[in-house]
Design a protein around this motif. Structure first.
Motif, short mmCIF file in Angstrom:
data_model
loop_
_atom_site.label_atom_id
_atom_site.label_comp_id
_atom_site.label_asym_id
_atom_site.label_seq_id
_atom_site.Cartn_x
_atom_site.Cartn_y
_atom_site.Cartn_z
N PHE A 112 -69.39 -14.08 0.50
CA PHE A 112 -68.71 -13.24 1.49
C PHE A 112 -69.65 -12.15 1.98
O PHE A 112 -69.77 -11.91 3.18
N ARG A 113 -70.36 -11.49 1.04
CA ARG A 113 -71.26 -10.39 1.38
C ARG A 113 -72.43 -10.86 2.25
O ARG A 113 -72.75 -10.23 3.25
N THR A 114 -73.02 -11.99 1.91
CA THR A 114 -74.23 -12.42 2.63
C THR A 114 -73.93 -13.20 3.91
O THR A 114 -74.64 -13.05 4.90
N ASP A 115 -72.87 -14.01 3.89
CA ASP A 115 -72.60 -14.88 5.05
C ASP A 115 -71.66 -14.28 6.08
O ASP A 115 -71.73 -14.66 7.26
N TYR A 116 -70.78 -13.37 5.68
CA TYR A 116 -69.75 -12.90 6.61
C TYR A 116 -69.83 -11.40 6.92
O TYR A 116 -69.62 -11.01 8.06
N GLU A 117 -70.11 -10.58 5.93
CA GLU A 117 -70.12 -9.13 6.18
C GLU A 117 -71.12 -8.70 7.25
O GLU A 117 -70.80 -7.81 8.05
N PRO A 118 -72.31 -9.30 7.35
CA PRO A 118 -73.24 -8.84 8.40
C PRO A 118 -72.77 -9.15 9.82
O PRO A 118 -73.16 -8.46 10.76
N ALA A 119 -71.94 -10.17 9.98
CA ALA A 119 -71.60 -10.64 11.33
C ALA A 119 -70.19 -10.30 11.78
O ALA A 119 -69.90 -10.39 12.98
N PHE A 120 -69.30 -9.95 10.86
CA PHE A 120 -67.89 -9.79 11.21
C PHE A 120 -67.31 -8.50 10.63
O PHE A 120 -67.85 -7.94 9.68
N ASP A 121 -66.19 -8.09 11.20
CA ASP A 121 -65.43 -6.98 10.64
C ASP A 121 -64.79 -7.50 9.35
O ASP A 121 -64.07 -8.51 9.38
N THR A 122 -65.07 -6.85 8.23
CA THR A 122 -64.58 -7.32 6.94
C THR A 122 -64.00 -6.18 6.12
O THR A 122 -64.32 -5.01 6.36
N LEU A 123 -63.17 -6.54 5.18
CA LEU A 123 -62.62 -5.60 4.20
C LEU A 123 -62.53 -6.31 2.87
O LEU A 123 -62.24 -7.51 2.81
N ARG A 124 -62.71 -5.55 1.81
CA ARG A 124 -62.47 -6.05 0.45
C ARG A 124 -61.27 -5.28 -0.08
O ARG A 124 -61.25 -4.05 -0.04
N VAL A 125 -60.26 -6.02 -0.56
CA VAL A 125 -59.02 -5.38 -0.98
C VAL A 125 -58.49 -5.98 -2.29
O VAL A 125 -58.92 -7.05 -2.71
N SER A 126 -57.56 -5.25 -2.87
CA SER A 126 -56.81 -5.74 -4.02
C SER A 126 -55.40 -5.21 -3.91
O SER A 126 -55.18 -3.99 -3.93
N VAL A 127 -54.45 -6.09 -3.81
CA VAL A 127 -53.05 -5.67 -3.79
C VAL A 127 -52.68 -5.05 -5.13
O VAL A 127 -51.95 -4.07 -5.19
N VAL A 128 -53.21 -5.60 -6.21
CA VAL A 128 -52.87 -5.13 -7.55
C VAL A 128 -53.31 -3.69 -7.76
O VAL A 128 -52.54 -2.85 -8.22
N SER A 129 -54.54 -3.36 -7.38
CA SER A 129 -55.06 -1.99 -7.60
C SER A 129 -54.83 -1.07 -6.41
O SER A 129 -54.96 0.14 -6.54
N GLY A 130 -54.51 -1.64 -5.25
CA GLY A 130 -54.34 -0.84 -4.04
C GLY A 130 -55.64 -0.60 -3.28
O GLY A 130 -55.64 0.01 -2.21
N LEU A 131 -56.75 -1.10 -3.80
CA LEU A 131 -58.05 -0.94 -3.16
C LEU A 131 -58.03 -1.50 -1.73
O LEU A 131 -57.66 -2.65 -1.52
N GLY A 132 -58.40 -0.69 -0.76
CA GLY A 132 -58.55 -1.14 0.62
C GLY A 132 -57.27 -1.27 1.43
O GLY A 132 -57.34 -1.58 2.63
N ILE A 133 -56.12 -1.06 0.84
CA ILE A 133 -54.86 -1.24 1.57
C ILE A 133 -54.73 -0.21 2.69
O ILE A 133 -54.33 -0.54 3.81
N ASP A 134 -55.08 1.05 2.43
CA ASP A 134 -55.01 2.07 3.48
C ASP A 134 -55.98 1.75 4.62
O ASP A 134 -55.65 1.93 5.79
N ALA A 135 -57.17 1.26 4.29
CA ALA A 135 -58.14 0.88 5.33
C ALA A 135 -57.60 -0.29 6.16
O ALA A 135 -57.80 -0.33 7.38
N LEU A 136 -56.91 -1.22 5.51
CA LEU A 136 -56.31 -2.35 6.24
C LEU A 136 -55.24 -1.85 7.19
O LEU A 136 -55.16 -2.29 8.34
N LYS A 137 -54.40 -0.91 6.73
CA LYS A 137 -53.37 -0.33 7.60
C LYS A 137 -54.00 0.27 8.86
O LYS A 137 -53.50 0.08 9.97
N LEU A 138 -55.10 0.98 8.69
CA LEU A 138 -55.77 1.59 9.84
C LEU A 138 -56.31 0.55 10.80
O LEU A 138 -56.27 0.73 12.02
N ARG A 139 -56.82 -0.55 10.27
CA ARG A 139 -57.39 -1.60 11.12
C ARG A 139 -56.32 -2.34 11.93
O ARG A 139 -56.61 -2.93 12.95
#
Length: 173
Positions: A112-139
Motif C-alpha cells: 500500500f505504501r509503495t504502490d498506492y500512497e505516492p500516486a493517490f489520496d490515501t488514509l490508514r485507519v482502524s475502526v477498533v482504535s479510532g485511528l484516522g476516523i476523524d481524518a476520514l470524516k474531514l475527507r
C-alpha cells in the motif's frame, strides 16, 4: 426512498416510462417527484447524472472510497486497480483507505505504501482504535461518496464509526 431538500424522506414509486426508456433510478440520483394524497410519491423524472457507477450502482458520486483490509481478507490488488480506473474514467476522486491497522500484515502495508500512497489520496485507519476516523470524516465532508471494496474489509464498520446513529449490522470474516 427519496430524501427531500428539507431532509424529509418520502417513499416513491418510479413511473413505468423509465422501464420503457431503459433507465432505472439508482442511489445518488437527483430526481423530481410528485406527492400523492396517501403520503407517498411518484418519481417522475431523473435529472441528468454527472456520473454513474455500475458496481456498486450509484450516481453523482464525488469520492469513491476504496476500502482495503491491512490483514484479512488479503487485498485483491487487481480489483483495487479496476476501481481506480473506473473512478478515473468517470471523473470521481478516489480515496484509498487501508483499514484494520490494529491487526495489520506488514507486507500488505508495504505494498500500500509503495504502490498506492505516492500516486493517490490515501488514509490508514482502524475502526477498533479510532485511528484516522476523524481524518476520514474531514475527507468526506460536503461530498457525495460511495464505499467500495471486497467483503469483510470493514466498509460497514467504517460507516458506523462515521455515523454512529446508523448502527448497521456487521458480520465477521
Amino acid at each position: 426512498d427519496v430524501r427531500l431538500q428539507g431532509g424529509d424522506i418520502i417513499r416513491c414509486r418510479a413511473r413505468g416510462h423509465f422501464r420503457n426508456d431503459g433507465m432505472s433510478p439508482v442511489v445518488g440520483d437527483l430526481v423530481q417527484i410528485a406527492r400523492l394524497s396517501d403520503g407517498t410519491g411518484s418519481l417522475d423524472k431523473i435529472l441528468p447524472r454527472k456520473n454513474l457507477l455500475v458496481r456498486p450502482c450509484a450516481a453523482n458520486i464525488d469520492r469513491l472510497v476504496i476500502v482495503i483490509a491491512a490483514s484479512a481478507p488479503r487485498p485483491d490488488w487487481l480489483l483495487i486497480d479496476k476501481l481506480l480506473i473506473q473512478a478515473f474514467l468517470l471523473s470521481i476522486e478516489p480515496l484509498l483507505v487501508l483499514n484494520k491497522l490494529d491487526e495489520c500484515d506488514d507486507a500488505i502495508v508495504e505494498t500500500f505504501r509503495t504502490d498506492y500512497e505516492p500516486a493517490f489520496d490515501t488514509l490508514r485507519v482502524s475502526v477498533v482504535s479510532g485511528l484516522g476516523i476523524d481524518a476520514l470524516k474531514l475527507r468526506l465532508f460536503d461530498a457525495v461518496f460511495c464505499f467500495a471494496g471486497q467483503s469483510a474489509v470493514g466498509k460497514t464498520s467504517l460507516l458506523n464509526a462515521l455515523l454512529p446513529t446508523l448502527a448497521l449490522p456487521t458480520g465477521g470474516l
